[in-house]
Design an enzyme around this catalytic site. Structure first.
Site, PDB file in Angstrom:
ATOM      1  N   LYS A  14      -6.153   1.413   6.041  1.00 40.92           N
ATOM      2  CA  LYS A  14      -7.567   1.897   5.956  1.00 40.92           C
ATOM      3  C   LYS A  14      -8.617   0.641   6.079  1.00 40.92           C
ATOM      4  CE  LYS A  14      -7.805   3.668   1.734  1.00 40.92           C
ATOM      5  NZ  LYS A  14      -6.393   3.424   1.225  1.00 40.92           N
ATOM      6  N   ARG A  86     -11.978   9.700  -3.743  1.00 38.72           N
ATOM      7  CA  ARG A  86     -10.615   9.699  -4.222  1.00 38.72           C
ATOM      8  C   ARG A  86     -10.239  10.795  -5.068  1.00 38.72           C
ATOM      9  NH1 ARG A  86      -9.529   3.827  -3.378  1.00 38.72           N
ATOM     10  NH2 ARG A  86      -7.419   3.115  -3.811  1.00 38.72           N
ATOM     11  N   ARG A 125       1.053  -8.109   1.591  1.00 38.30           N
ATOM     12  CA  ARG A 125      -0.272  -8.410   2.164  1.00 38.30           C
ATOM     13  C   ARG A 125      -1.017  -9.858   1.645  1.00 38.30           C
ATOM     14  NH1 ARG A 125      -4.086  -3.690   1.713  1.00 38.30           N
ATOM     15  NH2 ARG A 125      -3.545  -3.346  -0.383  1.00 38.30           N
ATOM     16  N   ARG A 158      -3.655 -10.227  -3.666  1.00 32.43           N
ATOM     17  CA  ARG A 158      -4.509  -9.370  -4.527  1.00 32.43           C
ATOM     18  C   ARG A 158      -3.678  -8.814  -5.896  1.00 32.43           C
ATOM     19  NH1 ARG A 158      -6.815  -3.965  -1.695  1.00 32.43           N
ATOM     20  NH2 ARG A 158      -6.061  -2.952  -3.532  1.00 32.43           N
ATOM     21  N   ARG A 169       0.077   2.669  -8.006  1.00 35.31           N
ATOM     22  CA  ARG A 169      -1.007   3.091  -6.987  1.00 35.31           C
ATOM     23  C   ARG A 169      -0.483   4.355  -5.987  1.00 35.31           C
ATOM     24  NH1 ARG A 169      -2.154  -2.318  -4.527  1.00 35.31           N
ATOM     25  NH2 ARG A 169      -3.925  -1.138  -3.242  1.00 35.31           N
TER      26      ARG A 169
END
Ligand code: AMP
Length: 222
Positions: A14, A86, A125, A158, A169
């Site tokens: 995203k 969300r 990531r 992160r 998540r």
């Protein structure tokens, strides 16, 4: 005014696609996760309230996020909403507040990818602490592990990108965000896009679907 919502599970790309689309379409990119992380870094009241939720991968309470995002939207022009709404409750509250200023959601773009791709994209990531350049240890590694190719800065992960939190998540997405897809489908504004493959290809698919979306009905009060 044009307001577009970008929906998708964590790791679907995203953030990457939002930057491209916002640039191409002249939209202000508002990413709820980025804004929450900035508030946490700056130790604002919102950041202090949001921190435990963000760190554990759970959703921050609706009212905190809705106020934060609507305030930004009203002072921005055309927007691309990334990571917000969300939940169906957030979407309904957003529509109600936008309706007061005669704005509405023009299109909701849903990005999809297989679960294994999502997990690798999340856990792999890395971003540069100095210049924010993005890497992925599986798909786009830096030349030297832990060091940014562009500026030599340190690559960081992160706090919520570990395997355990990633799993949670994804579950939160399935349980709380997936119903939003039906909400926008029923309203006739949903655009489903395959988020796998080269980011440029995905960006092309999104752009093609949005030129069609302009003539479609909108969400929100008349
Ligand atoms: P993201 O960067 O979009 O993956 O978001 C990171 C974290 O910020 C999420 O796991 C949530 O804790 C929080 N967050 C971001 N957007 C929202 C939202 N619309 N509603 C509730 N919590 C959110």
């Amino acid at each position: 005014m044009t307001d577009i919502v970008l929906i998708g599970p964590p790791g679907v790309g995203k953030g990457t696609q939002a930057l491209v689309l916002a640039d191409r379409a002249g939209l202000t990119h508002l990413a709820s996760g980025d804004l929450l992380r900035a508030s946490i870094r700056d130790e604002t009241v919102l950041g202090l309230l949001a921190k435990t939720y963000v760190d554990s991968g759970r959703l921050v309470p609706d009212e905190l996020v809705v106020d934060m995002m609507v305030d930004r939207m009203l002072s921005a022009g055309d927007t691309l909403l990334d990571g917000f709404p969300r939940t169906v409750a957030q979407a309904e509250e957003l529509e109600e507040r936008l309706g007061r200023v005669r704005r509405r959601i023009d299109a909701a773009v849903l990005l999809t990818a297989p679960r294994l791709t999502l997990i690798r994209r999340i856990v792999g990531r890395r971003s540069c602490r100095a210049c924010q350049a993005q890497y992925n240890t599986y798909f786009a590694p830096s030349r030297v592990e832990g060091i940014c190719d562009a500026c030599g800065g340190e690559l960081v992960t992160r706090s919520d990108d570990n395997a355990t939190t990633a799993q949670l998540r994804l579950e939160v997405y399935d349980n709380q965000t997936a119903p939003l897809v039906e909400h926008y489908r029923a309203a006739g504004v949903l655009r489903e896009i395959d988020g796998t493959g080269d980011p440029d290809e995905v960006a092309g698919r999104i752009a093609a679907s949005l030129s069609v979306a302009a003539a479609e009905p909108k969400v929100g009060p008349p």
